[in-house]
Design a protein around this motif. Sequence first.
Motif, PDB file in Angstrom:
ATOM      1  N   ILE A   5       0.722  -1.143   0.064  1.00  0.00           N
ATOM      2  CA  ILE A   5      -0.085   0.104  -0.157  1.00  0.00           C
ATOM      3  C   ILE A   5       0.972   1.399   0.051  1.00  0.00           C
ATOM      4  CG2 ILE A   5      -1.591   1.243   1.386  1.00  0.00           C
ATOM      5  CD1 ILE A   5      -2.939  -1.390   2.337  1.00  0.00           C
ATOM      6  N   ARG A   9       0.771   4.031  -2.687  1.00  0.00           N
ATOM      7  CA  ARG A   9       0.602   5.758  -2.439  1.00  0.00           C
ATOM      8  C   ARG A   9       1.619   6.421  -3.046  1.00  0.00           C
ATOM      9  NH1 ARG A   9      -1.901   7.076   3.426  1.00  0.00           N
ATOM     10  NH2 ARG A   9      -1.630   9.062   2.291  1.00  0.00           N
ATOM     11  N   LEU A  24      -8.037   8.074  -3.447  1.00  0.00           N
ATOM     12  CA  LEU A  24      -7.406   7.141  -2.231  1.00  0.00           C
ATOM     13  C   LEU A  24      -8.739   7.239  -1.442  1.00  0.00           C
ATOM     14  CD1 LEU A  24      -5.238   5.356  -1.510  1.00  0.00           C
ATOM     15  CD2 LEU A  24      -4.132   7.371  -0.235  1.00  0.00           C
ATOM     16  N   ASP A  26      -9.786   6.016   2.424  1.00  0.00           N
ATOM     17  CA  ASP A  26      -9.397   5.385   3.558  1.00  0.00           C
ATOM     18  C   ASP A  26     -10.815   5.037   4.411  1.00  0.00           C
ATOM     19  OD1 ASP A  26      -6.287   5.592   3.912  1.00  0.00           O
ATOM     20  OD2 ASP A  26      -6.858   7.629   3.776  1.00  0.00           O
ATOM     21  N   ASP A 115      -7.968  -2.754  -3.719  1.00  0.00           N
ATOM     22  CA  ASP A 115      -8.207  -2.597  -2.248  1.00  0.00           C
ATOM     23  C   ASP A 115      -7.310  -3.459  -1.541  1.00  0.00           C
ATOM     24  OD1 ASP A 115      -9.712  -4.635  -2.539  1.00  0.00           O
ATOM     25  OD2 ASP A 115     -11.632  -3.768  -2.016  1.00  0.00           O
ATOM     26  N   ASP A 121     -10.427  -1.760   8.685  1.00  0.00           N
ATOM     27  CA  ASP A 121      -9.741  -0.805   8.008  1.00  0.00           C
ATOM     28  C   ASP A 121      -9.400  -1.184   6.657  1.00  0.00           C
ATOM     29  OD1 ASP A 121      -9.602   1.236  10.093  1.00  0.00           O
ATOM     30  OD2 ASP A 121      -8.316  -0.277  11.270  1.00  0.00           O
ATOM     31  N   GLN A 123      -8.114   0.194   2.371  1.00  0.00           N
ATOM     32  CA  GLN A 123      -7.578   1.279   1.539  1.00  0.00           C
ATOM     33  C   GLN A 123      -7.735   0.852   0.099  1.00  0.00           C
ATOM     34  OE1 GLN A 123      -4.075   4.369   1.856  1.00  0.00           O
ATOM     35  NE2 GLN A 123      -5.625   3.587   3.157  1.00  0.00           N
ATOM     36  N   ILE A 197      -3.221   4.858   6.746  1.00  0.00           N
ATOM     37  CA  ILE A 197      -3.223   3.794   5.926  1.00  0.00           C
ATOM     38  C   ILE A 197      -3.722   2.519   6.786  1.00  0.00           C
ATOM     39  CG2 ILE A 197      -1.568   1.918   4.994  1.00  0.00           C
ATOM     40  CD1 ILE A 197       0.070   3.897   3.749  1.00  0.00           C
TER      41      ILE A 197
END
Length: 271
Positions: A5, A9, A24, A26, A115, A121, A123, A197
């Motif tokens: 990730i 990024r 992006l 989150d 993803d 959680d 991203q 992240i």
Amino acid sequence: ALVHIRKCREQAASDGAPGEAAVLLDLDLRNAFPSLEWKAIREAVGEHAPVLSPWTAWCHGRKAQVQLPAGQWVECDRGAEQGDPLGPAYCALTLLRCATVARGAVEALGGWAWDAWYMDDGQVILQPRFARAYLDAFDKALEEAGGTRVAGGKFKSIARLVGPAEAMELVDASWCEGTVKNTCEVRAADAAASGKILGVDLDGSSLQEQVKTATARIQEICECLSGMGDAPAELALLRMSANLSRIAHLLRAAGPSIQQRDLAAFDEAQE
């Protein structure tokens, strides 16, 4: 996954897709573990881990008895609890179904979405024009499973543009309307290098604050446990609720950036 990730990024922030900007996301869920419906969990297990299906069906054969703080007992048929050895797997498998549905919705429109998740959680990187489609499909699947991302208008998810400055300037401002604006904190494009992240703030000050918050929580838990007067129970609860697992994800995501004095304070809080 975290290393991958970070690389994505960095690439998106410096190069982007060839000549393109990306969005992006989150994503963070509200009380995911206790909210997921057993029916959704069983369906996810049957699809992605069928070998667990008989055991899961047996565990769900009778509703759980839960005692409320006021003393009342209620029956409950939801929850992939973190205290359950399979709780994290149940949560992950259910969210895998939601993410698969969302990716499929984007792909059906001719787009792409990538993803990665750590528990609740997530991203997500995708083309700006497909951000709403992804979130619409994801939120619908999540709601059907018993979960939600938003609580009373308080956003836990973040959306931002990343990529070359000239490419971001060409993105139509409507990318963040609708579901994106209604369920995410939309941050300025120049904030692309900051943020979270998979639930971890990577900025120096924010990261240290997360460690300090975890330390304060540990101190509170230890003070409560010390008043039990039952050494075996205190030790068991200490190991389950106040040990390294409280900051394991922070160490996993940004261990080299965490200051040693903060880690030492965390250790001392358990003594």
